[in-house]
Design an enzyme around this catalytic site. Structure first.
Site, PDB file in Angstrom:
ATOM      1  CB  CYS A  24     -47.613 -24.738 -18.148  1.00 13.15           C
ATOM      2  SG  CYS A  24     -48.232 -23.637 -19.438  1.00 13.15           S
ATOM      3  CB  CYS A  40      -0.921   0.000   1.219  1.00 15.86           C
ATOM      4  SG  CYS A  40      -2.015  -1.430   1.342  1.00 15.86           S
ATOM      5  CB  CYS A  85     -50.290 -20.087 -17.062  1.00 15.85           C
ATOM      6  SG  CYS A  85     -51.106 -21.348 -18.037  1.00 15.85           S
ATOM      7  CG  ASP A 103     -18.382  -6.780  13.006  1.00 17.53           C
ATOM      8  OD1 ASP A 103     -17.350  -6.097  12.980  1.00 17.53           O
ATOM      9  OD2 ASP A 103     -19.301  -6.613  13.820  1.00 17.53           O
TER      10      ASP A 103
END
Length: 962
Positions: A230, A16, A233, A644
């Protein structure tokens, strides 16, 4: 050149650091002097915005952020005066000034910023009056909207009390207009509720243990449907409903014959649209009425199908047996012509009675320019009957070999398909057993205590505020709080917890739970649809009606399937007529009819909704509430679970366990000062300190200038002493020397406790060690998830040393610590960028963005409304084993769906070619339409039966609290 040192946040490793170093090297007029994971030093002649924006874009945070309430600004010129002064400084990166608030980011110190504003002739408010506002929200449609607004409102001077899609409650020093501006800027609307502008004078930092809350899911209306056969429909009904003005979305469940409609559309307009599409619809006002009506429909449907099947088979079986055992089915004489003519008329009577629904529904479908399963059955059986009657009436038009009649085919097809529907209806009625058991939990009466008299009254007569008596063995009628007595309640049907829960004065009781022994008096608080049980039932119903991506794929295929089958049947008939052996008309009829019958997409339409309905119901029985079926499909592919720490891995009930003192304060004075400072905070660690002071019966001093710094700590004045309470970063930012306390810090952290520094008048006064005990089953649950092949990650804002100790106890090797609340979502994104499919488990408001961002968010049921609203799964029991149960059940449900879809697709993929006659060159015979009808019925029964296997699902590890 100005040399500026800035703190860094979320910078965890040298990778980083290098990333930031490379980015800064590209910025003109900024020279990097030094950088590590905690801070960076630069030399610059230019303002800071470019540096801040560059580092923020990389996912890190830099510098200080202040929100100072200000006064004395009367117009836009005053605002412009402060803005001009801020714009001239190199140590300020961004600012936003209103008449009430200075929002400033940069390297400037708080004192320097305060002095600058005061020097311009204005005031910085250090003693704040807190206001409590309630707003009505509009424009929020989902958990991600709530998470987005929560992030915008997460500021030092705003304390979110509750937030959902419709309501917001906050305590803040800002004006109502400031809050509305924040909401509007985020893309939503807020309206202040009348009378909600009084100062908040409450001062009770010890909050009661949170009750599991299931957030409302919006306006939804459920209709009972009729006439669906079905998947085609389903598509037709959904299309008709979506066309009604005011409908936001709709889910039609073929398995339950229901439609769940979201929006503000007129109910009558929706029902009319459904009826105009050729189907039936009705509404039942409450769950009990709805269930009774559904049971009546299922029973009536089953009886009708059995009656029709019996009549059809009573005719078809003897006719088929006649043909099998050598009887002639050819018209070769006047006698046979008359005999078969009579049988043809009897068959016609059968078709217009037992088979009338097929023809009526197919005619309705034709009028609406669509084709359904009934269309295929009507065409197949009708063609067989018409051909046979043509042979009977005019046999001379056909060659002798083609004078075969197929009345038995029409009767047997109707009979077999109808008995298949009957068995399917019986199996379907079992799919909602879990939901029915939840509904059965609600008693229909309650014992009301008025003026010392106890009377049993219907549940509809109970209103909030009434006092109710709960006798041994009785079910709790409504949600409420115990005001007298104590007892043990069985909450297993709601939470999945096998052990009874002790209830005493002040504890909550929930509708549907069962009292085991003692007698209780409790005050009714939530009734009707506001009870937790009612909200759970609504959530389960919505989830059962939802569709995963696989279902939408099946719906798409089904929408074109029936027309495709009709085209295939026509092509098959033409091929046999022009290229088949003689008698071509007979082969043509048999092949086309068989294709029509065997290809009915009933199994395809039932494959997904049956599995979803059973799976969601089984989840509810295990204490897992699922928001929608899409979440189950996502959960089945999870490979990483992020946990968490506080309230998830731990009990969420921290306690003070250790003290270290570095000046003349006694332990009691150390706790007294810290508690006095924290008495207005709702943070769990603050509650632990205040509770410790209360247990020692220490008086708390009033405080002033109280400020909260998210993820860092708090500051304020107590007994004329400047206090800072927080973590190491907070101390370093305020130049408090803590190096001499590192040994004590490490000692406390190595015990798994969280060390919190207290500084007094610029000097370190002491460390308070706060421990939050692990849940009893956290270790076994983590091990179980790891055995499932899941990568378990612990994510916490606690110090890295404390986090590592906790992780070591649990066997977790992947730990991310020192994360600010707004950095949790960034960690989820980072994992996703690595190709991980992430499930986030949390319980707090600060977990909401991460819950919404993860592929699957899993909220602990004891968590906040916003966490639950942002998540796709909610665990009603306080056990991490529920996470493993949810993921296992999701995988089992998705596997079941795939099995059903595979079976349905393979059935049609193999069945249609065989029906068309691809095996004729090898066998010399065509598949009988009767066998095709039996196979079609069997496919539907197989799908329904396979889905019901999910009712037998058991988690891989049966666990009990010890």
């Amino acid at each position: 050149m100005n040399t500026i040192t800035l703190p860094l946040t979320n910078v965890r490793c040298m990778r980083c650091v290098n990333k930031i170093r490379d980015a800064i090297s590209l910025l003109p007029a900024i020279q990097l002097i030094d950088i590590n994971t905690e801070q960076l030093t630069v030399s610059t002649e230019s303002p800071l915005p470019s540096l801040f924006d560059t580092i923020t874009a990389l996912g890190y945070q830099v510098g200080y952020h202040y929100q100072l309430p200000i006064s004395g600004l009367s117009c836009g010129r005053c605002v412009a005066k402060i803005e001009q002064a801020l714009s001239e400084r190199h140590d300020i990166a961004h600012f936003n000034i209103t008449k009430q608030l200075a929002d400033v980011s940069g390297s400037i110190s708080k004192q320097a910023l305060t002095d600058l504003i005061i020097g311009l002739g204005y005031q910085v408010i250090t003693s704040q009056i807190q206001y409590h506002y309630n707003f009505t929200l509009t424009g929020l449609s989902c958990g991600k909207c709530i998470a987005k607004l929560t992030t915008a409102l997460t500021q030092d001077n705003i304390d979110i009390i509750t937030i959902d899609k419709n309501n917001l409650s906050v305590t803040t020093s800002l004006t109502a207009d400031d809050i509305i501006t924040i909401v509007t800027t985020t893309g939503y609307q807020a309206t202040l509720n009348t009378g909600d502008q009084a100062p908040d004078v409450t001062n009770n930092p010890i909050a009661p243990e949170p009750e599991p809350i299931i957030a409302p899911q919006g306006t939804a209306t459920q209709l009972l449907l009729s006439g669906l056969t079905c998947a085609s429909c389903v598509a037709s009904v959904e299309k008709a409903i979506k066309a009604v003005e005011g409908v936001d979305s709709v889910n039609v469940n073929l398995a339950e014959r229901t439609a769940l409609i979201y929006g503000q559309a007129s109910l009558q307009a929706v029902i009319t649209a459904i009826e105009n599409a050729g189907y039936g619809a009705e509404q039942s006002e409450d769950d009990q009425t709805r269930r009774i009506r559904q049971q009546q429909q299922n029973q009536q449907t089953f009886k009708t199908h059995i009656r029709n099947a019996t009549a059809s088979l009573a005719l078809g079986v003897p006719l088929m047996a006649w043909g099998i055992f050598g009887g002639s089915m050819v018209i070769d004489s006047t006698t046979s012509q008359i005999s078969w003519g009579v049988i043809g008329l009897i068959t016609l009577a059968l078709l217009v009675t037992a088979g009338k629904d097929f023809y009526i529904n197919s005619w309705k479908a034709f009028l609406h320019h669509r084709a359904t399963m009934d269309t295929l059955v009507a065409l197949g059986t009708g063609a067989a009957w018409l051909f046979s009657m043509a042979v009977v009436i005019a046999p001379d038009l056909f060659p002798l070999a083609a004078r075969h009649v197929y009345f038995e085919a029409s009767a047997m097809i109707i009979g077999l398909i109808t008995i298949g529907h009957a068995l399917e209806a019986r199996a379907r009625s079992r799919t909602s057993k879990a939901l029915e058991r939840l509904i059965d939990l609600q008693p229909q009466t309650a014992i009301v205590v008025e003026n010392g008299q106890e009377t049993e009254q219907p549940l509809s007569a109970v209103v909030a505020g009434m006092t109710l008596r709960l006798k041994p063995g009785a079910k709790v009628a409504v949600d409420g709080s115990v005001i007298d007595g104590n007892s043990y309640l069985d909450e297993s049907m709601l939470t999945g917890e096998p052990l009874a829960v002790h209830k005493k004065i002040g504890d909550h009781v929930r509708a549907g739970t069962i009292n085991q022994q003692g007698s209780l008096l409790f005050k009714a608080e939530h009734i009707g649809t506001d009870t937790m049980l009612a909200r759970i039932i609504q959530l389960v119903r919505q989830a059962q009606s939802s569709k995963p991506a696989l279902a939408r794929l099946a719906d798409t295929i089904s929408s074109i399937f029936v027309p495709s089958v009709m085209i295939i049947a026509i092509l098959t008939a033409m091929a046999w007529f022009y290229f088949g052996p003689q008698p071509a008309s007979v082969y043509m009829l048999v092949a086309a009819t068989t294709v029509l019958i065997i290809a009915c997409p009933c199994a395809l339409g039932l494959a997904t909704p049956m599995s979803v309905t059973v799976g969601v119901g089984r989840a509810a029985e295990l204490g897992i509430l699922i928001k929608d079926a899409e979440a189950m499909q996502q959960a089945a592919g999870i490979d990483t679970v992020v946990l968490d720490k506080t309230g998830t891995l731990t009990e969420g009930k921290p306690q003070v366990v250790d003290y270290k003192i570095y000046n003349t304060l006694t332990r009691e004075q150390l706790v007294q000062l810290a508690a006095s400072l924290e008495q207005s905070s709702e943070h769990p660690l603050a509650n632990a300190i205040v509770q410790s002071a209360q247990q020692q019966q220490l008086d708390l001093y009033p405080h002033s200038d109280f400020m909260t710094y998210s993820g860092l700590g708090v500051s304020g004045t107590v007994d004329q002493q400047q206090l800072l309470l927080g973590n190491a970063k907070f101390m370093n930012q305020n130049n408090i020397k803590i190096t001499h306390a590192e040994t004590d810090f490490d000692f406390i952290a190595n015990q798994g406790a969280t060390p919190v520094y207290l500084a007094q008048n610029g000097l370190l006064a002491g460390i308070i060690g706060i421990s939050d005990p692990l849940r009893k089953d956290s270790f076994s649950a983590v091990k179980r998830m790891q055995k499932m092949g899941l990568n378990v990650v612990m994510l916490t804002g606690d110090s890295i040393k404390t986090a590592q100790v906790i992780a070591a106890k649990l066997g977790i090797t992947d730990v991310v610590a020192d994360v600010l609340p707004d950095g949790k979502a960034a960690q989820i994104t980072l994992l996703q960028q690595q190709g991980k499919r992430v499930a986030m488990v949390g319980d707090g408001i600060n977990d909401a963005p991460a819950l919404a961002l993860a592929e699957v968010g899993i909220a602990m049921g004891s968590g906040t409304d916003v966490a639950i609203e942002s998540a796709q799964f909610t665990l009603m029991r306080h056990s991490l084993h529920g996470v493993a149960d949810a993921l296992e059940l999701s995988k089992a449900t998705l596997r079941n769906i795939k099995e059903n879809l595979f079976g349905a697709f393979i059935y049609n993929t193999l069945g249609i070619p065989i029906a068309a006659g691809v095996l004729f060159p090898l066998t010399g015979t065509l598949l009988s339409p009767v066998i095709a009808g039996a196979a079609m019925a069997l496919s539907s029964i197989t799908v329904v039966s396979n889905a019901n296997r999910l009712r037998l699902f058991k988690p891989s590890q049966q666990h009990q609290e010890k």
